[in-house]
Motif scaffolding. Structure first.
Motif, PDB file in Angstrom:
ATOM      1  N   HIS A  26       0.845  -1.197   0.000  1.00 38.34           N
ATOM      2  CA  HIS A  26       0.000   0.000   0.000  1.00 38.34           C
ATOM      3  C   HIS A  26       0.883   1.252   0.000  1.00 38.34           C
ATOM      4  O   HIS A  26       0.570   2.253   0.631  1.00 38.34           O
ATOM      5  CB  HIS A  26      -0.933   0.002   1.217  1.00 38.34           C
ATOM      6  CG  HIS A  26      -1.882  -1.151   1.228  1.00 38.34           C
ATOM      7  ND1 HIS A  26      -1.555  -2.378   1.759  1.00 38.34           N
ATOM      8  CD2 HIS A  26      -3.116  -1.283   0.721  1.00 38.34           C
ATOM      9  CE1 HIS A  26      -2.575  -3.208   1.604  1.00 38.34           C
ATOM     10  NE2 HIS A  26      -3.533  -2.571   0.965  1.00 38.34           N
ATOM     11  N   LYS A  69      -6.123  -1.050   7.057  1.00 38.34           N
ATOM     12  CA  LYS A  69      -5.008  -2.008   6.988  1.00 38.34           C
ATOM     13  C   LYS A  69      -3.659  -1.340   7.277  1.00 38.34           C
ATOM     14  O   LYS A  69      -2.710  -2.026   7.632  1.00 38.34           O
ATOM     15  CB  LYS A  69      -4.970  -2.683   5.598  1.00 38.34           C
ATOM     16  CG  LYS A  69      -6.202  -3.541   5.316  1.00 38.34           C
ATOM     17  CD  LYS A  69      -6.066  -4.429   4.094  1.00 38.34           C
ATOM     18  CE  LYS A  69      -6.157  -3.707   2.771  1.00 38.34           C
ATOM     19  NZ  LYS A  69      -7.259  -2.749   2.651  1.00 38.34           N
ATOM     20  N   ASP A 128      -7.976   0.312  -8.294  1.00 37.10           N
ATOM     21  CA  ASP A 128      -7.423  -0.222  -7.039  1.00 37.10           C
ATOM     22  C   ASP A 128      -7.559  -1.745  -7.024  1.00 37.10           C
ATOM     23  O   ASP A 128      -6.638  -2.473  -6.645  1.00 37.10           O
ATOM     24  CB  ASP A 128      -8.200   0.396  -5.867  1.00 37.10           C
ATOM     25  CG  ASP A 128      -7.592   0.080  -4.514  1.00 37.10           C
ATOM     26  OD1 ASP A 128      -6.382  -0.176  -4.452  1.00 37.10           O
ATOM     27  OD2 ASP A 128      -8.336   0.110  -3.509  1.00 37.10           O
ATOM     28  N   ARG A 140       1.510  -8.703  -3.777  1.00 39.84           N
ATOM     29  CA  ARG A 140       0.933  -7.911  -2.686  1.00 39.84           C
ATOM     30  C   ARG A 140       0.261  -8.810  -1.653  1.00 39.84           C
ATOM     31  O   ARG A 140       0.353  -8.567  -0.449  1.00 39.84           O
ATOM     32  CB  ARG A 140      -0.053  -6.886  -3.228  1.00 39.84           C
ATOM     33  CG  ARG A 140       0.610  -5.784  -4.051  1.00 39.84           C
ATOM     34  CD  ARG A 140      -0.421  -4.795  -4.565  1.00 39.84           C
ATOM     35  NE  ARG A 140      -0.935  -3.948  -3.516  1.00 39.84           N
ATOM     36  CZ  ARG A 140      -2.204  -3.559  -3.431  1.00 39.84           C
ATOM     37  NH1 ARG A 140      -3.083  -3.979  -4.304  1.00 39.84           N
ATOM     38  NH2 ARG A 140      -2.592  -2.773  -2.450  1.00 39.84           N
ATOM     39  N   ARG A 150       0.656 -14.435   8.557  1.00 38.25           N
ATOM     40  CA  ARG A 150      -0.208 -15.469   7.974  1.00 38.25           C
ATOM     41  C   ARG A 150       0.654 -16.519   7.286  1.00 38.25           C
ATOM     42  O   ARG A 150       1.716 -16.210   6.731  1.00 38.25           O
ATOM     43  CB  ARG A 150      -1.115 -14.858   6.895  1.00 38.25           C
ATOM     44  CG  ARG A 150      -1.863 -13.638   7.354  1.00 38.25           C
ATOM     45  CD  ARG A 150      -3.322 -13.931   7.564  1.00 38.25           C
ATOM     46  NE  ARG A 150      -3.956 -12.822   8.241  1.00 38.25           N
ATOM     47  CZ  ARG A 150      -4.577 -11.833   7.616  1.00 38.25           C
ATOM     48  NH1 ARG A 150      -4.671 -11.849   6.310  1.00 38.25           N
ATOM     49  NH2 ARG A 150      -5.128 -10.864   8.292  1.00 38.25           N
TER      50      ARG A 150
HETATM   51  P1  ADP Z   1      -9.127  -2.850  -1.052  1.00 33.27           P
HETATM   52  O1  ADP Z   1      -9.770  -1.605  -0.702  1.00 33.27           O
HETATM   53  O2  ADP Z   1      -9.815  -3.569  -2.191  1.00 33.27           O
HETATM   54  O3  ADP Z   1      -8.910  -3.758   0.145  1.00 33.27           O
HETATM   55  P2  ADP Z   1      -6.329  -2.143  -0.972  1.00 33.27           P
HETATM   56  O4  ADP Z   1      -5.402  -1.572  -1.985  1.00 33.27           O
HETATM   57  O5  ADP Z   1      -6.567  -1.346   0.266  1.00 33.27           O
HETATM   58  O6  ADP Z   1      -7.713  -2.488  -1.681  1.00 33.27           O
HETATM   59  O7  ADP Z   1      -5.784  -3.544  -0.441  1.00 33.27           O
HETATM   60  C1  ADP Z   1      -5.876  -4.718  -1.167  1.00 33.27           C
HETATM   61  C2  ADP Z   1      -4.703  -5.609  -0.862  1.00 33.27           C
HETATM   62  O8  ADP Z   1      -4.592  -5.941   0.515  1.00 33.27           O
HETATM   63  C3  ADP Z   1      -4.854  -6.927  -1.544  1.00 33.27           C
HETATM   64  O9  ADP Z   1      -4.336  -6.865  -2.831  1.00 33.27           O
HETATM   65  C4  ADP Z   1      -4.033  -7.861  -0.707  1.00 33.27           C
HETATM   66  O10 ADP Z   1      -2.707  -7.817  -1.142  1.00 33.27           O
HETATM   67  C5  ADP Z   1      -4.077  -7.248   0.651  1.00 33.27           C
HETATM   68  N1  ADP Z   1      -4.910  -8.046   1.554  1.00 33.27           N
HETATM   69  C6  ADP Z   1      -5.983  -7.673   2.211  1.00 33.27           C
HETATM   70  N2  ADP Z   1      -6.469  -8.676   2.999  1.00 33.27           N
HETATM   71  C7  ADP Z   1      -5.644  -9.715   2.812  1.00 33.27           C
HETATM   72  C8  ADP Z   1      -5.572 -11.055   3.335  1.00 33.27           C
HETATM   73  N3  ADP Z   1      -6.470 -11.501   4.203  1.00 33.27           N
HETATM   74  N4  ADP Z   1      -4.588 -11.865   2.909  1.00 33.27           N
HETATM   75  C9  ADP Z   1      -3.672 -11.414   2.021  1.00 33.27           C
HETATM   76  N5  ADP Z   1      -3.691 -10.161   1.511  1.00 33.27           N
HETATM   77  C10 ADP Z   1      -4.647  -9.322   1.898  1.00 33.27           C
END
Ligand code: ADP
Ligand code: NI
Length: 221
Positions: A26, A69, A128, A140, A150
């Motif tokens: 991010h 996040k 996004d 990512r 994890r």
């Molecule tokens: P969104 O608003 O769709 O969540 P973001 O750019 O804030 O978009 O974040 C998306 C990214 O966060 C995903 O591409 C992934 O890499 C990561 N992500 C979120 N939750 C998880 C998870 N439970 N396990 C792995 N990656 C995750």
């Protein structure tokens, strides 16, 4: 107009500074790719008609500044974005829209009910989501998962259907499960045709990657 070019430069600087320690995908480069993909969709699909290009780029660049996040402060997302707009001297007519759109944009904010978004928000949401797919999306997902302790994969933990924002935020499942739990749902949630076309292409690549992953896992030659 020059004032908006100058404002965009200040937003770029601000996002670079605020995300310099970000390692979960991010970071500034994510924000910049989302801007690039947003501009691409706006031109390709709408020929920029009825699109406010300043608003589009501002929300693309700022969209993860206060996301749950990455937010390690006690402030809410709206407060973080409001503060940023004030510091950057973004005119109020824009700052109100920036905060309103970004706080309704994320995947987690749209699980229980899909928010209505103006065209600029719909485009940035697609851009996004595209960055969560394909080769970059794979990188990512593992970067994020690793940072949150994890597992990469555990065949004994099956993917779940995450129906509420709470479930989505609290799941600790292995990163591979995230592909089915969220990432493969994205292509059907795209707002624009261009977004959907690119999402299908990127998902195909991820499925190929998973085929190879499971083959190696099972010790196939
Ligand atoms: P969104 O608003 O769709 O969540 P973001 O750019 O804030 O978009 O974040 C998306 C990214 O966060 C995903 O591409 C992934 O890499 C990561 N992500 C979120 N939750 C998880 C998870 N439970 N396990 C792995 N990656 C995750
Ligand atoms: Ni993002």
């Amino acid at each position: 107009m020059k004032i908006y070019t100058d404002l965009l430069s200040s937003i770029e600087q601000y996002v670079k500074e605020k995300t310099q320690n970000e390692v979960t995908g991010h970071d500034w480069f994510h924000a910049d790719r989302v801007r690039h993909n947003s501009l691409y969709i706006a031109k390709k699909e709408f020929n920029n008609k009825d699109i406010d290009l300043f608003l589009l780029q501002a929300i693309a660049l700022m969209h993860d500044l206060g996301d749950w996040k990455v937010n390690t402060t006690k402030k809410t997302e709206s407060e973080i974005l409001g503060d940023a707009c004030k510091i950057l001297k973004i005119p109020e007519s824009y700052s109100l829209q920036i905060v309103e759109i970004i706080t309704h944009l994320s995947y987690s904010a749209n699980i229980e009910k899909k928010n209505e978004l103006p065209l600029e928000g719909q485009i940035v949401q697609d851009a996004d989501r595209l960055d969560a797919l394909g080769a970059i999306g794979i990188a990512r997902a593992f970067a994020f998962g690793g940072r949150r302790n994890r597992q990469i994969y555990n065949p004994n933990i099956k993917p779940q259907t995450l129906k509420s924002t709470e479930d989505y935020k609290n799941t600790e499942n292995p990163s591979i499960n995230h592909f089915c739990e969220k990432l493969f749902l994205l292509k059907d949630l795209m707002n624009t045709k261009t977004g959907k076309r690119l999402a299908i292409k990127r998902e195909k690549f991820m499925k190929k990657y998973l085929d190879e992953f499971y083959k190696e896992w099972s010790g196939e030659d």
